[in-house]
Design a protein around this motif. Structure first.
Motif, PDB file in Angstrom:
ATOM      1  N   TYR A 233       0.832  -1.201   0.000  1.00 42.36           N
ATOM      2  CA  TYR A 233       0.000   0.000   0.000  1.00 42.36           C
ATOM      3  C   TYR A 233       0.868   1.253   0.000  1.00 42.36           C
ATOM      4  O   TYR A 233       0.669   2.168  -0.792  1.00 42.36           O
ATOM      5  CB  TYR A 233      -0.918   0.000   1.227  1.00 42.36           C
ATOM      6  N   GLN A 234       1.848   1.272   0.897  1.00 44.74           N
ATOM      7  CA  GLN A 234       2.643   2.486   1.030  1.00 44.74           C
ATOM      8  C   GLN A 234       3.510   2.734  -0.184  1.00 44.74           C
ATOM      9  O   GLN A 234       3.721   3.874  -0.578  1.00 44.74           O
ATOM     10  CB  GLN A 234       3.506   2.393   2.288  1.00 44.74           C
ATOM     11  N   ALA A 235       3.994   1.652  -0.781  1.00 48.27           N
ATOM     12  CA  ALA A 235       4.885   1.836  -1.922  1.00 48.27           C
ATOM     13  C   ALA A 235       4.105   2.185  -3.186  1.00 48.27           C
ATOM     14  O   ALA A 235       4.573   2.970  -4.000  1.00 48.27           O
ATOM     15  CB  ALA A 235       5.722   0.567  -2.142  1.00 48.27           C
ATOM     16  N   SER A 236       2.922   1.630  -3.367  1.00 46.65           N
ATOM     17  CA  SER A 236       2.260   1.757  -4.665  1.00 46.65           C
ATOM     18  C   SER A 236       0.884   2.401  -4.626  1.00 46.65           C
ATOM     19  O   SER A 236       0.367   2.784  -5.665  1.00 46.65           O
ATOM     20  CB  SER A 236       2.133   0.381  -5.322  1.00 46.65           C
ATOM     21  N   CYS A 237       0.259   2.502  -3.476  1.00 44.89           N
ATOM     22  CA  CYS A 237      -1.126   2.996  -3.435  1.00 44.89           C
ATOM     23  C   CYS A 237      -1.236   4.348  -2.728  1.00 44.89           C
ATOM     24  O   CYS A 237      -2.115   5.151  -3.033  1.00 44.89           O
ATOM     25  CB  CYS A 237      -2.042   1.998  -2.720  1.00 44.89           C
ATOM     26  N   ALA A 238      -0.346   4.549  -1.742  1.00 48.32           N
ATOM     27  CA  ALA A 238      -0.527   5.684  -0.836  1.00 48.32           C
ATOM     28  C   ALA A 238      -0.477   7.029  -1.550  1.00 48.32           C
ATOM     29  O   ALA A 238      -1.111   7.984  -1.112  1.00 48.32           O
ATOM     30  CB  ALA A 238       0.530   5.641   0.275  1.00 48.32           C
ATOM     31  N   ALA A 239       0.271   7.078  -2.671  1.00 49.79           N
ATOM     32  CA  ALA A 239       0.420   8.373  -3.357  1.00 49.79           C
ATOM     33  C   ALA A 239      -0.945   8.980  -3.653  1.00 49.79           C
ATOM     34  O   ALA A 239      -1.139  10.185  -3.527  1.00 49.79           O
ATOM     35  CB  ALA A 239       1.211   8.183  -4.652  1.00 49.79           C
ATOM     36  N   CYS A 240      -1.911   8.152  -4.028  1.00 50.51           N
ATOM     37  CA  CYS A 240      -3.262   8.679  -4.279  1.00 50.51           C
ATOM     38  C   CYS A 240      -4.208   8.409  -3.111  1.00 50.51           C
ATOM     39  O   CYS A 240      -4.957   9.284  -2.691  1.00 50.51           O
ATOM     40  CB  CYS A 240      -3.831   8.056  -5.552  1.00 50.51           C
ATOM     41  N   HIS A 241      -4.179   7.185  -2.580  1.00 51.50           N
ATOM     42  CA  HIS A 241      -5.217   6.813  -1.624  1.00 51.50           C
ATOM     43  C   HIS A 241      -5.006   7.425  -0.234  1.00 51.50           C
ATOM     44  O   HIS A 241      -5.888   7.335   0.611  1.00 51.50           O
ATOM     45  CB  HIS A 241      -5.340   5.292  -1.529  1.00 51.50           C
ATOM     46  N   SER A 242      -3.831   7.991   0.024  1.00 51.68           N
ATOM     47  CA  SER A 242      -3.662   8.626   1.334  1.00 51.68           C
ATOM     48  C   SER A 242      -4.280  10.018   1.342  1.00 51.68           C
ATOM     49  O   SER A 242      -4.633  10.528   2.400  1.00 51.68           O
ATOM     50  CB  SER A 242      -2.183   8.696   1.700  1.00 51.68           C
ATOM     51  N   THR A 243      -4.404  10.634   0.157  1.00 56.53           N
ATOM     52  CA  THR A 243      -4.894  12.012   0.136  1.00 56.53           C
ATOM     53  C   THR A 243      -6.164  12.177  -0.676  1.00 56.53           C
ATOM     54  O   THR A 243      -6.841  13.191  -0.578  1.00 56.53           O
ATOM     55  CB  THR A 243      -3.836  12.928  -0.496  1.00 56.53           C
ATOM     56  N   GLY A 244      -6.501  11.170  -1.494  1.00 58.15           N
ATOM     57  CA  GLY A 244      -7.707  11.293  -2.310  1.00 58.15           C
ATOM     58  C   GLY A 244      -7.460  12.005  -3.625  1.00 58.15           C
ATOM     59  O   GLY A 244      -8.378  12.546  -4.221  1.00 58.15           O
ATOM     60  N   VAL A 245      -6.204  11.975  -4.106  1.00 60.83           N
ATOM     61  CA  VAL A 245      -5.901  12.586  -5.399  1.00 60.83           C
ATOM     62  C   VAL A 245      -6.644  11.843  -6.512  1.00 60.83           C
ATOM     63  O   VAL A 245      -6.820  10.634  -6.435  1.00 60.83           O
ATOM     64  CB  VAL A 245      -4.369  12.539  -5.637  1.00 60.83           C
ATOM     65  N   ALA A 246      -7.073  12.560  -7.521  1.00 52.95           N
ATOM     66  CA  ALA A 246      -7.689  11.983  -8.720  1.00 52.95           C
ATOM     67  C   ALA A 246      -8.899  11.101  -8.395  1.00 52.95           C
ATOM     68  O   ALA A 246      -9.151  10.106  -9.061  1.00 52.95           O
ATOM     69  CB  ALA A 246      -6.651  11.186  -9.518  1.00 52.95           C
ATOM     70  N   GLY A 247      -9.625  11.483  -7.366  1.00 53.15           N
ATOM     71  CA  GLY A 247     -10.855  10.760  -7.054  1.00 53.15           C
ATOM     72  C   GLY A 247     -10.654   9.467  -6.292  1.00 53.15           C
ATOM     73  O   GLY A 247     -11.604   8.723  -6.052  1.00 53.15           O
ATOM     74  N   ALA A 248      -9.391   9.163  -5.909  1.00 50.26           N
ATOM     75  CA  ALA A 248      -9.152   7.928  -5.171  1.00 50.26           C
ATOM     76  C   ALA A 248      -9.811   8.019  -3.794  1.00 50.26           C
ATOM     77  O   ALA A 248      -9.623   9.013  -3.097  1.00 50.26           O
ATOM     78  CB  ALA A 248      -7.650   7.698  -5.013  1.00 50.26           C
ATOM     79  N   PRO A 249     -10.574   7.009  -3.397  1.00 44.46           N
ATOM     80  CA  PRO A 249     -11.129   7.033  -2.044  1.00 44.46           C
ATOM     81  C   PRO A 249     -10.000   6.979  -1.016  1.00 44.46           C
ATOM     82  O   PRO A 249      -9.055   6.217  -1.163  1.00 44.46           O
ATOM     83  CB  PRO A 249     -11.996   5.773  -1.984  1.00 44.46           C
ATOM     84  N   LYS A 250     -10.088   7.817  -0.009  1.00 45.39           N
ATOM     85  CA  LYS A 250      -9.014   7.898   0.988  1.00 45.39           C
ATOM     86  C   LYS A 250      -9.033   6.711   1.932  1.00 45.39           C
ATOM     87  O   LYS A 250     -10.097   6.217   2.298  1.00 45.39           O
ATOM     88  CB  LYS A 250      -9.153   9.179   1.816  1.00 45.39           C
ATOM     89  N   ILE A 251      -7.835   6.286   2.312  1.00 43.32           N
ATOM     90  CA  ILE A 251      -7.750   5.173   3.243  1.00 43.32           C
ATOM     91  C   ILE A 251      -8.376   5.581   4.583  1.00 43.32           C
ATOM     92  O   ILE A 251      -8.195   6.693   5.051  1.00 43.32           O
ATOM     93  CB  ILE A 251      -6.289   4.708   3.422  1.00 43.32           C
TER      94      ILE A 251
END
Lengths: 514, 149
Positions: A233-251
């Motif tokens: 998650y931290q290496a490959s997902c967090a860039a978007c999912h930690s902040t909600g960039v580009a519509g990514a649902p936040k963790i």
């Protein structure tokens, strides 16, 4: 009221920056030239040649969506994404569209509309983002960078009119109209004017500089513990999912995840593996094993559940906000007000002073020191992306730096310019007999001279003379003597036995006593 | 009986409440930041200049360089914020500028990559032993400053 205004401002800022990023990167022509042209230009490896309408017609008849899928997943001699796993779906589709256009075979009109940004005649900025940014945002192919006033001033000396002409007719590596022949001349002029305005205003856009990658290390399989999902998650997902960039649902944002979870964790794993909306397959990291991606999804789901348990109603996003995000194209980012529930606040945690494994090596956007609102934070390397292959331990960075160096898993330079220079290692142990019942301290010069120069410690911190140095644990904990490094970057004082390592009864073995 | 209860247990209850409050306060402040051990926040001039403070990741640099390179050859003292670094010196090739020149690492035009800290975070070595000893809360961003940008 001020807080509301701040949140709205943040939302707008994120919206515009995310939008700009996706458009800047989606120049179909430049991607085609680099990734597709080598094979499709010459028909290598059975690739249908660009411009060969006869070869393309049956493929297009079968549906352009199938072509997009083949380009993304690979087919026959073609590797996924033309061999560049970094490309997003949008970029690959843009490149396919460009290829189809060149092949005199038009993709379905509705698809073209969604992928090629419609030109708004009024706005130079929009034209810039759709057709110029692919090169001018990064300086690719010698293009002067947007906002680089030095590079632009030289060109401006020839006059804005000459620059309009260059943009319209092409210059050097730049194709006429930036490769988008469908642009009206006025649009191209507007884009040039926009770039000139940016150059006069100084650097307005942050340069998209990716941090240098770690020295190539063999990617050892991740240990199969519960932390694997989190590492991925931290290496490959967090860039978007930690902040909600580009519509990514936040963790941890249970309101955003609940509707998705209704389709089942299996469906979410499939979305993560194959990509969905703005999200590329496997989060853009094609080298991940399917099991790793699933583990990351499970980790995200587990965070949502802990979030649900701990969060009060005030922190969750209203359901209407979630619905509007899923419908909008391109997806708009969503900012969840209020902090996500912290699992470290669990009163029944084993040891509340100890960092729980789920909180170790947090990605920059989540670590509490970096500002998640800063555009630069997104571009920084996450520690776990570097640490996964390194030997672990229980304190500090949770990395055994000494072992990593001695096993040559990291190759830090000894000289800033000369990559071949190496340390002059001195193998001399100093024994310090200590008061009380603690074992004596053995100071190994070897491990220290692998990292440091003599002058780093002598004579300012340690006088190189027997009996000249008063050292106490209190001084060390206050950052003096050994504490200049130990407790800041080298292992902390909690690791007593790494220094206090020799029993008082041991026979001396030629070491120097101090 | 009742007076005895008041006499012996009421101060105890007060002490327990005070202790609980103190523990809760510590938990709230320590759970805020979970950055890497050795990450240095440098805020000598940044806040005053309207920039985010600099976060220097020791881990990232020690993967690539031995301690000696910066701390002996480039002259960085072993003291967070103790080097009086400013942008003029960096552009002149001193300190960070030895590598952050667009050749070895990104140049000074990538402001946000270094100036990426939360506004108002004081200069410190994050997660250091000395951080654990100072007043809890003294090392996290001031709430007023954090909301500014």
């Amino acid at each position: 009221m001020r807080r509301t205004a701040f949140i709205i401002g943040l939302l707008l800022g994120l919206l515009s920056s995310a939008h700009a990023q996706t458009q800047e990167l989606s120049g179909g022509r430049s991607i085609y030239d680099v990734q597709c042209l080598p094979c499709h230009g010459n028909g290598l490896l059975g690739a249908p040649r660009t411009g060969d309408a006869a070869a393309w017609a049956p493929r297009i008849a079968a549906g352009v969506n199938g072509l997009y899928a083949n380009a993304i997943k690979g087919k026959g001699g073609m590797p996924p994404r033309g061999g560049n796993a970094v490309l997003t779906d949008t970029q690959v589709i843009a490149a396919v569209n460009h290829m189809l256009n060149l092949s005199a075979a038009k993709p379905a009109a509705d698809v073209a509309k969604t992928t090629v940004a419609p030109v708004d005649a009024a706005s130079g900025r929009k034209v810039y983002q759709a057709s110029c940014a692919a090169c001018h945002a990064t300086g690719a192919a010698g293009a002067p960078k947007l906002g680089d006033s030095v590079a632009w001033t030289q060109r401006l000396n020839a006059g804005a009119g000459a620059m309009h002409t260059s943009a319209l007719k092409g210059k050097g590596a730049m194709p006429p109209k930036g490769g988008n022949a469908s642009l009206a001349d006025a649009d191209v002029r507007a884009a040039v004017d926009f770039m000139l305005a940016q150059a006069r205003g100084g650097a307005a856009t942050p340069a998209a500089v990716a941090p240098a990658t770690a020295p190539a290390t063999p990617s050892a399989p991740l240990s199969a513990d519960g932390g694997k999902g989190r590492m991925v998650y931290q290496a490959s997902c967090a860039a978007c999912h930690s902040t909600g960039v580009a519509g990514a649902p936040k963790i941890g944002d249970s309101a955003a995840w609940t509707p998705r979870l209704k389709a089942g964790a299996g469906a979410m794993q499939v979305s993560a593996l194959k990509g969905k909306g703005a999200m590329p397959p496997k989060g853009g990291n094609a080298s991940l094993a399917d099991a790793d991606v699933r583990a990351a999804v499970d980790y995200i789901i587990s965070q949502m559940r802990t979030g649900t348990a701990g969060a009060d109603a005030g922190t969750s996003v209203p359901a209407t906000a979630v619905a509007s995000v899923t419908q909008s194209i391109p997806p708009a980012p969503v900012v969840a007000p209020g902090p996500a529930a912290q699992s470290s606040n669990d009163p029944n945690a084993f040891n509340r002073l100890m960092t729980p494994p789920s909180k170790r090596n947090a990605a920059p956007a989540e670590d509490g020191i970096h500002d998640p609102a800063s555009p630069g934070t997104m571009l920084l390397q996450a520690p776990l992306a570097s640490f996964t292959t390194l030997p672990r331990n229980n304190t500090g960075n949770y990395v055994d730096w000494g072992a990593a160096l001695s096993k040559k898993q990291i190759l830090p330079r000894w000289d800033v310019r000369d990559p071949k220079a190496d340390a002059t290692v001195m193998d001399l142990n100093i024994v310090r007999e200590v008061k009380g019942s603690m074992p004596d301290v053995v100071f190994p010069h070897k491990q220290h001279t692998e990292w440091l120069d003599c002058s780093n410690c002598h004579p300012a911190i340690f006088i190189p003379q027997k009996g000249a140095n008063q050292i106490s644990m209190a001084a060390i904990m206050l950052g003096q003597k050994c504490g200049v490094c130990h407790g800041k970057v080298a292992f902390p004082v909690s690791e007593c036995r790494l220094c206090h390592s020799r029993s008082k009864n041991a026979q001396p073995t030629g070491e120097v006593k101090r | 009986m009742r007076t005895e209860f008041r006499k012996f247990y009421r101060p105890g209850v007060l002490w327990a409440l005070a202790l609980l409050a103190a523990i809760a306060g510590t938990m709230i402040t320590t759970s805020e930041a979970q950055a890497e051990y050795g990450d240095v926040v440098i805020n000598n001039h940044s806040d005053a200049a309207g920039m985010r403070p600099v976060v220097f990741p020791h881990w990232f640099h020690r993967v690539r360089f031995r301690c000696k390179v910066c701390h002996a050859d480039l002259g960085f003292k072993f003291k967070a914020g103790g080097n009086d670094i400013n942008m003029v010196k960096i552009i002149d090739g001193q300190f960070c500028g030895s590598c952050h020149n667009g050749k070895v690492a990104w140049a000074v035009d990538s402001c946000d990559l270094c100036h990426s800290g939360k506004p108002g975070t004081p200069t410190q070595v994050h997660e250091s032993t000395i951080n654990l000893l100072v007043t809890p809360g003294a090392l996290t961003p001031a709430p007023a400053a954090a909301g500014k940008r």
